[in-house]
Every structure is written in C-alpha cells, then in structure tokens.
Design a protein around this motif. Structure first.
Motif, PDB file in Angstrom:
ATOM      1  N   GLY A  89       0.283  -0.775  11.096  1.00 50.26           N
ATOM      2  CA  GLY A  89      -0.238  -0.500  10.058  1.00 50.26           C
ATOM      3  C   GLY A  89       0.319  -0.101   8.916  1.00 50.26           C
ATOM      4  N   LEU A  90       1.187   1.173   9.328  1.00 45.23           N
ATOM      5  CA  LEU A  90       1.740   2.561   8.742  1.00 45.23           C
ATOM      6  C   LEU A  90       3.381   1.649   8.214  1.00 45.23           C
ATOM      7  N   VAL A  91       3.470   0.736   8.895  1.00 41.39           N
ATOM      8  CA  VAL A  91       4.696   0.074   8.261  1.00 41.39           C
ATOM      9  C   VAL A  91       4.991  -0.957   7.640  1.00 41.39           C
ATOM     10  N   ALA A  92       3.127  -1.021   8.158  1.00 38.92           N
ATOM     11  CA  ALA A  92       3.100  -3.548   7.080  1.00 38.92           C
ATOM     12  C   ALA A  92       2.843  -2.116   5.864  1.00 38.92           C
ATOM     13  N   ALA A  93       2.193  -1.282   5.868  1.00 39.62           N
ATOM     14  CA  ALA A  93       1.648  -0.365   4.377  1.00 39.62           C
ATOM     15  C   ALA A  93       2.721   0.046   3.678  1.00 39.62           C
ATOM     16  N   LYS A  94       3.963   0.623   4.567  1.00 39.57           N
ATOM     17  CA  LYS A  94       4.912   1.053   3.361  1.00 39.57           C
ATOM     18  C   LYS A  94       6.622   0.281   3.252  1.00 39.57           C
ATOM     19  N   THR A  95       6.327  -0.430   3.706  1.00 35.38           N
ATOM     20  CA  THR A  95       7.305  -0.939   3.546  1.00 35.38           C
ATOM     21  C   THR A  95       7.566  -2.403   2.633  1.00 35.38           C
ATOM     22  N   SER A  96       6.523  -1.996   1.553  1.00 35.72           N
ATOM     23  CA  SER A  96       7.256  -3.137   0.296  1.00 35.72           C
ATOM     24  C   SER A  96       6.389  -2.471  -0.570  1.00 35.72           C
ATOM     25  N   ALA A  97       6.735  -2.862  -1.969  1.00 37.88           N
ATOM     26  CA  ALA A  97       6.125  -3.075  -3.055  1.00 37.88           C
ATOM     27  C   ALA A  97       4.940  -2.371  -3.684  1.00 37.88           C
ATOM     28  N   THR A  98       4.310  -2.008  -4.528  1.00 42.28           N
ATOM     29  CA  THR A  98       2.785  -2.345  -4.319  1.00 42.28           C
ATOM     30  C   THR A  98       2.413  -2.919  -4.940  1.00 42.28           C
ATOM     31  N   ALA A  99       3.427  -3.747  -6.044  1.00 41.04           N
ATOM     32  CA  ALA A  99       2.597  -5.184  -6.383  1.00 41.04           C
ATOM     33  C   ALA A  99       2.747  -5.900  -5.582  1.00 41.04           C
ATOM     34  N   ILE A 100       3.035  -6.220  -4.537  1.00 40.17           N
ATOM     35  CA  ILE A 100       3.009  -7.178  -3.980  1.00 40.17           C
ATOM     36  C   ILE A 100       2.758  -7.314  -2.071  1.00 40.17           C
ATOM     37  N   ARG A 101       1.661  -5.327  -2.154  1.00 42.87           N
ATOM     38  CA  ARG A 101       1.589  -4.856  -1.298  1.00 42.87           C
ATOM     39  C   ARG A 101       0.755  -5.468  -0.731  1.00 42.87           C
ATOM     40  N   GLY A 102      -0.473  -5.884  -1.272  1.00 41.95           N
ATOM     41  CA  GLY A 102      -1.929  -6.268  -0.460  1.00 41.95           C
ATOM     42  C   GLY A 102      -1.648  -7.650   0.316  1.00 41.95           C
TER      43      GLY A 102
END
Length: 503
Positions: A384-397
């Motif tokens: 979950g940490l990897v999924a939350a932190k390996t993308s930019a905020t604009a499309i993170r959700g």
C-alpha cells in the motif's frame, strides 16, 4: 527574472514553473503546525482501514457459524462462497469509484461518504432477513448487503490511504513510512485480530445453542469502528499536497500520464494481486482448517480461540515491518519479507502431515503464524505504501485504486480457487499442503518482481514524483500552471508576482 533548478540529468532548467519554493510551495515539513496538527489527519484518514480488517475477517467465523446452523441449506450451497467473497467484488467497485472522486472532487468528501456507507450496510448485514423467514432469502439479502458494504470498504483505500500518505509528508523525515503503516496496514491487522476474538467471546456468551444471535451481533459490531472516526473525518481538510497538485480543475492528459506510469502500475498491481490472493484466502478459511485439525468433537469457541492466536501473529510482523520500512526502504523490506514468507511456506508444506494433527495443533499455529507475520512485514506493510508513493498526487487516487482493486480481485479469486485446489487434492494431507505450495511459489515470484522492477522509494518520494510528472508534462507541451486548487493557483500566482517584483 527566471529561477533555475537542476533536473535528473544535471541540466539546468530555467523555467519559473520548476522553482519548488514558488510554484510547488513551502516544503510540507516546514509548514507552521503543531505536532498534533500534523499527526491527526494521518490517524483520521488511515485508521478507518480497521473496518476493512474487521468486516472482512469476521465473515470467516460467521461462515463457520452459518455452516453449523444450516448444515444442508448453507454449507452445501453456493451461498457459503458468495457470502465470504462477494464483499471483495463490492470493494473493487468502491475502489475504482472513489479513486475517481478522490482525484477529481475531494479526498475528504470521498472518505466521508465511504464512512457513511460502511455504517449503514454493516448494520443492514446484521439485520439480514428473508421474505417471510425464507432461509434462501436470508442468504440472498446477506450477500447483497455484503456487496454494498464492500463499496464502502473500497472507498477507504483510494480516499483514506492516499490522504494518509499525503499527510505523512508533513511529519518528520525518517518516520513517515512507519506512521503510514501504523495507521493503514497495522489497523487492518488489528481488525483481523478483533474479528477473530469477538466471535469466540460471543459463542461463549450465547453458547452454540444461540448462534443465530451470535453471528448477527458479530456483524453488527462492525458499525462501531467507522462511527468512532466520523467526527474526526468531518473536521478533516484536504491534504496540502492535494491542494497544490490536483488536476480537478482541468482536463487530465491521460495519454501522457499512462505513458509515464503504465509499467510501474502493472508491477505494483501484480504484486498486490498475489499478496491478497493468499492473505485474505488464508484468513477467511483459517477457522475452517482449524475445525478440521481439531476434529468434530472440539467446541466451536476453541476453534475460534486458536484462530485468534493465529491472527495475533499478524501484529508483530506488521509493527516491526513499519520500522524496517523506514530503515531500509519499502522496496527491500517488501522483498525480504515476502521471500522469507515463501521459504517458511515451503517448510510448512513439507511438514504439513505432522503439523496438521490435533496433538500438534500448537505447532501448526506457530509455524502458520510465522508465515503470516512475514507476509505482513513484507508486502502487507509495504504494498500500500508503494502504491501510494510511486505516483504523482494529481492521479494518485486512481493509480492507487487500480492497484488496490487488482489486489481485491486477487482476494476474490483466491477465495474461490483455494477450495477448488483442496477439493481436487488426492488426499487430506495434500488438501492442506497444496494451498501453501501455491502461495509460497507466488511469494518467491513477488520477491523477484519487487527487487528488480520496483523503484527506490525515499522519505520525499511523494514530492519528488510530483516534480517528475510536472517536468514530464512540461517537456511534452502541457501547461502545469493549470494544476492545483483554484485558491492555490491564486496564491501561488500572487507569490510569484510578488517575488518577481522584489527581484
């Protein structure tokens, strides 16, 4: 005047949009907030995943109770599998829906709506009833409510976990991963433990003669966790990182975004699929396995009691893994944990015939518990940490939602596949061995994926990913001045103009 900043190739970029202090804003850890002001949004956003652990975990014991109450109508029907697994289908729907709304509308309101859904359908599950007392109608209504409950659970992932990850950016560097994990995966695991303990207590209170009351109370208690967080979530504000980077006021350049992230998302999704394929399936069917090992004469509360001890093994792995993730990084923590889990799984496969006996049930529980604990130290804490932190905020959700949805699809598949694997085994020993062999093989495969294909994830990866995506979009002709909430765009424009005048 223009400001300069070095990019990844050590070339100087003279674009004003690349100045972190003017456009991207003051570093989050430097914002003027008290420790409590920095911490409580992380708690409020992430702790709701306790509901996921409880509501998903308790259905295993409820299934065992329903098998006991309705040995012909339920145990030998498709309802047994549907009730256990249908919430995963709802969770996928909820993850994808709330992933979209959390990016395009609001993190806070997506989270609040999912909380209300959890409360409503947890209560309705407890009150499931068939028309004119129909047993088939009871199973159908419980299945339908579990699906709708899953939609609320799904909202906790892209709205809650993503907002939790963004809020950790305001915490002290070197401690961010552990805070995220403590209020996401550790909460899920705590939910699993309570979900195992509560049915045991209820069976002791009501006795096996009143299991109809016990299973309803067990499901109804699922209302309490989301209710306890409702006030904090009403008081939440949008994460500062979201205000700076959102694309909700413009059209998302999806072709560019997909080119930038597709491979990474595929790797993260596959690892999550494999992890949930094993972990949720083992959790749901652990009480049933124990019932087989202990034998038909063992009281139901004893089966649930041993199941509680098994679930407790999740906690030390998850808590230790939270610190390991900060010390060596999520990528290596995930790799080491899942590889070790695979090795223990192979050992358990080899020794299963000796462990799976009533006189050796303690040994079975300990070895199986270590297997589960290592899974939490590795992928449980870190995927979950990897999924939350390996993308930019604009499309993170949406990025997180797709990865998490693939995980739940894995869980859904696992709850159907594991019984099939067991049913097609040539004997009782192989029926227990084969699921561990399959799971352990997949663990080794996951370790290879994580080690060779995941990127390095540091303490400032969220901010770094935002800057990388901005740079990529700018190099491809997309105007990043469209990013950010309307209020933030006005504030940043004023800030840039003021500093330009001073220069």
């Amino acid at each position: 005047m223009k400001w300069s900043m070095r990019n990844d190739k050590n070339e100087i970029d003279n674009s004003p949009a690349r100045d972190g202090s003017l456009v991207h804003g003051v570093p989050l850890e430097n914002l003027e907030k008290s420790r409590w002001e920095r911490s409580w949004p992380t708690i409020a956003c992430g702790a709701g995943l306790f509901s996921d652990g409880y509501l998903q975990g308790v259905i295993g014991s409820v299934n065992t109770m329903l098998d006991t109450i309705y040995p012909t109508q339920y145990a030998k029907s498709a309802a047994s599998r549907n009730v256990a697994s249908i919430a995963f289908a709802g969770t996928v729907v909820g993850q994808l829906f709330f992933g979209y709304t959390s990016d395009h509308y609001s993190r806070k309101w997506s989270l609040l709506v999912s909380t209300l859904i959890l409360m409503l359908f947890a209560a309705l599950c407890a009150g499931s009833y068939g028309y004119h007392g129909s047993i088939g109608g009871l199973f159908a209504s419980l299945t339908a409510f579990r699906f709708l409950l899953g939609i609320g659970i799904g909202g906790e992932y892209p709205a809650g976990s993503v907002a939790c990850a963004e809020s950790t950016g305001e915490l002290k560097s070197g401690h961010r991963n552990r805070w995220f994990i403590m209020f996401t995966n550790v909460q899920i695991d705590a939910g699993f433990v309570v979900a195992a303990l509560v049915p045991m207590i209820l069976v002791l209170i009501f006795s096996t003669n009143h299991l109809r009351a016990a299973w309803r109370v067990a499901l109804g208690l699922g209302v309490i966790p989301p209710l306890s967080l409702l006030y904090l979530r009403i008081k939440l504000k949008e994460p500062e990182e979201f205000n700076r980077e959102t694309m909700k006021n413009t059209k998302v350049p999806w072709i560019l975004v997909m080119k930038f992230y597709w491979f990474r998302l595929a790797v993260v999704s596959l690892i999550w699929f494999i992890y949930d394929f094993s972990s949720y399936s083992f959790s749901i069917y652990s009480s049933a396995w124990l019932a087989i090992i202990l034998g038909p004469t063992a009281p139901l509360w004893k089966t649930f009691g041993w199941n509680t001890i098994i679930e407790l093994f999740y906690i030390p792995g998850a808590v230790i893994g939270a610190f390991v993730s900060d010390w060596i990084g999520p990528r290596y923590a995930l790799t080491i944990g899942v590889a070790a889990q695979g090795i223990v799984g192979f050992i358990m496969t080899a020794a299963y015939s000796k462990l799976a006996t009533p006189e050796n049930v303690a040994g079975f529980v300990v070895v199986y518990g270590i297997f589960l604990s290592l899974g939490e130290l590795g992928p449980g804490d870190n995927i979950g940490l990897v999924a939350a932190k390996t993308s930019a905020t604009a499309i993170r959700g949406q990025y997180y939602a797709i990865a998490a949805a693939m995980g739940k699809i894995g869980a859904f598949v696992g709850t159907y596949v594991f019984p099939i694997i067991q049913a097609n085994a040539p004997n009782a020993t192989r029926s227990g061995q084969d699921p561990f062999f399959v799971s352990s093989s997949l663990c080794i495969f996951s370790a290879c994926l994580a080690l060779f294909l995941l990127p390095h994830i540091g303490q400032d990866t969220i901010t770094a990913e935002d800057l990388k995506l901005r740079d990529y979009l700018e190099r491809n002709g997309w105007d990043t001045r469209q990013m950010g909430s309307k209020q933030y765009q006005m504030e940043s424009t004023t800030s840039v103009d003021t500093k330009t005048d001073k220069v």
